[in-house]
Design a protein around this motif. Sequence first.
Motif, PDB file in Angstrom:
ATOM      1  N   GLY A  10       0.782  -1.236   0.000  1.00  0.00           N
ATOM      2  CA  GLY A  10       0.000   0.000   0.000  1.00  0.00           C
ATOM      3  C   GLY A  10       0.809   1.279   0.000  1.00  0.00           C
ATOM      4  N   ARG A  11       2.131   1.176   0.172  1.00  0.00           N
ATOM      5  CA  ARG A  11       2.949   2.372   0.167  1.00  0.00           C
ATOM      6  C   ARG A  11       2.997   3.023  -1.219  1.00  0.00           C
ATOM      7  N   ALA A  12       3.104   4.351  -1.212  1.00  0.00           N
ATOM      8  CA  ALA A  12       3.267   5.078  -2.464  1.00  0.00           C
ATOM      9  C   ALA A  12       4.745   5.106  -2.846  1.00  0.00           C
ATOM     10  N   ALA A  13       5.006   4.909  -4.126  1.00  0.00           N
ATOM     11  CA  ALA A  13       6.370   5.000  -4.650  1.00  0.00           C
ATOM     12  C   ALA A  13       6.341   5.939  -5.848  1.00  0.00           C
ATOM     13  N   GLN A  14       7.053   7.043  -5.749  1.00  0.00           N
ATOM     14  CA  GLN A  14       7.103   7.992  -6.852  1.00  0.00           C
ATOM     15  C   GLN A  14       8.131   7.525  -7.875  1.00  0.00           C
ATOM     16  N   TYR A  15       7.779   7.644  -9.131  1.00  0.00           N
ATOM     17  CA  TYR A  15       8.675   7.151 -10.173  1.00  0.00           C
ATOM     18  C   TYR A  15       8.647   8.051 -11.393  1.00  0.00           C
ATOM     19  N   TRP A  16       9.589   7.787 -12.283  1.00  0.00           N
ATOM     20  CA  TRP A  16       9.613   8.434 -13.591  1.00  0.00           C
ATOM     21  C   TRP A  16       9.855   7.370 -14.631  1.00  0.00           C
ATOM     22  N   ASP A  17       9.152   7.483 -15.763  1.00  0.00           N
ATOM     23  CA  ASP A  17       9.242   6.502 -16.842  1.00  0.00           C
ATOM     24  C   ASP A  17       9.277   7.282 -18.146  1.00  0.00           C
ATOM     25  N   ARG A  35      14.661  10.434  -8.552  1.00  0.00           N
ATOM     26  CA  ARG A  35      14.432   9.962  -9.924  1.00  0.00           C
ATOM     27  C   ARG A  35      14.912  10.976 -10.966  1.00  0.00           C
ATOM     28  N   HIS A  36      15.035  12.247 -10.546  1.00  0.00           N
ATOM     29  CA  HIS A  36      15.454  13.280 -11.485  1.00  0.00           C
ATOM     30  C   HIS A  36      16.842  13.023 -12.059  1.00  0.00           C
ATOM     31  N   LEU A  52      13.655   3.818 -19.851  1.00  0.00           N
ATOM     32  CA  LEU A  52      14.390   4.188 -18.645  1.00  0.00           C
ATOM     33  C   LEU A  52      13.406   4.539 -17.536  1.00  0.00           C
ATOM     34  N   VAL A  53      13.552   3.858 -16.402  1.00  0.00           N
ATOM     35  CA  VAL A  53      12.627   4.026 -15.276  1.00  0.00           C
ATOM     36  C   VAL A  53      13.425   4.271 -14.006  1.00  0.00           C
ATOM     37  N   ALA A  54      12.942   5.167 -13.167  1.00  0.00           N
ATOM     38  CA  ALA A  54      13.585   5.431 -11.874  1.00  0.00           C
ATOM     39  C   ALA A  54      12.517   5.546 -10.801  1.00  0.00           C
ATOM     40  N   VAL A  55      12.779   4.930  -9.658  1.00  0.00           N
ATOM     41  CA  VAL A  55      11.837   4.946  -8.533  1.00  0.00           C
ATOM     42  C   VAL A  55      12.521   5.579  -7.330  1.00  0.00           C
ATOM     43  N   ASN A  56      11.861   6.554  -6.710  1.00  0.00           N
ATOM     44  CA  ASN A  56      12.412   7.165  -5.502  1.00  0.00           C
ATOM     45  C   ASN A  56      12.377   6.174  -4.341  1.00  0.00           C
TER      46      ASN A  56
END
Length: 212
Positions: A10-17, A35-36, A52-56
């Motif tokens: 249930g935790r939130a994970a901020q990401y960029w894709d 992720r920046h 390319l994907v990055a997860v905080n």
Amino acid sequence: MGEVIRLPDGRAAQYWDNGVAGPAVLFFHGCPDTRHAAMTGASAAKALGVRLVAVNRPGYGRSDRHPSTQSSVADDAVAAADALGIDRFAALGMSVGTAYALVCAARHPDRVRALALVAGPDDEALARRFLDDLPPADAALLGTARTPAQVAASVREALVTTTATCATRRSPSAPGTPPRPTSGAPSTPGRTTGPGTSPCCCRGGPRSSPRS
């Protein structure tokens, strides 16, 4: 593309894709960073047809605060890949993120097809970074009494313990609750409150990371 996904607990994970339809590379950021850092490679990844994907990590940006270890972050990365429909991927770690990428590859060999490490801190670099932030007299004493490998081992041990402790202390009791202050906390990332205290790398990231 993308902002926040929910992990299995249930935790939130901020990401960029970057949204490219191609082989995936999962980026593990440094400390403090987000992720920046992966976004600097957006153009190159697109040109190569790479997704390319990055997860905080927990506590960075809009990712929920939660006690974490390198193993738990590795598992979170795989859970994020599942949520994004990614089966196998290459793990790319930068700076402190190299350790997380290594652990992810070791724990999930069925998912990680390749591994790349960039500017990972070796014993000499890690010890020098820590000693440079100490008062000169303390740095001279510790640098004489301990080898770089011993200093680095102590720093790594402290980072693992401090990351879990800081995240626990700052975990809000309800959504929107501000983090609870920790007495004696240094305000500058990478500095310590005195000899024998833990480096506050985790504090500089999860609490006040400038980029989200």
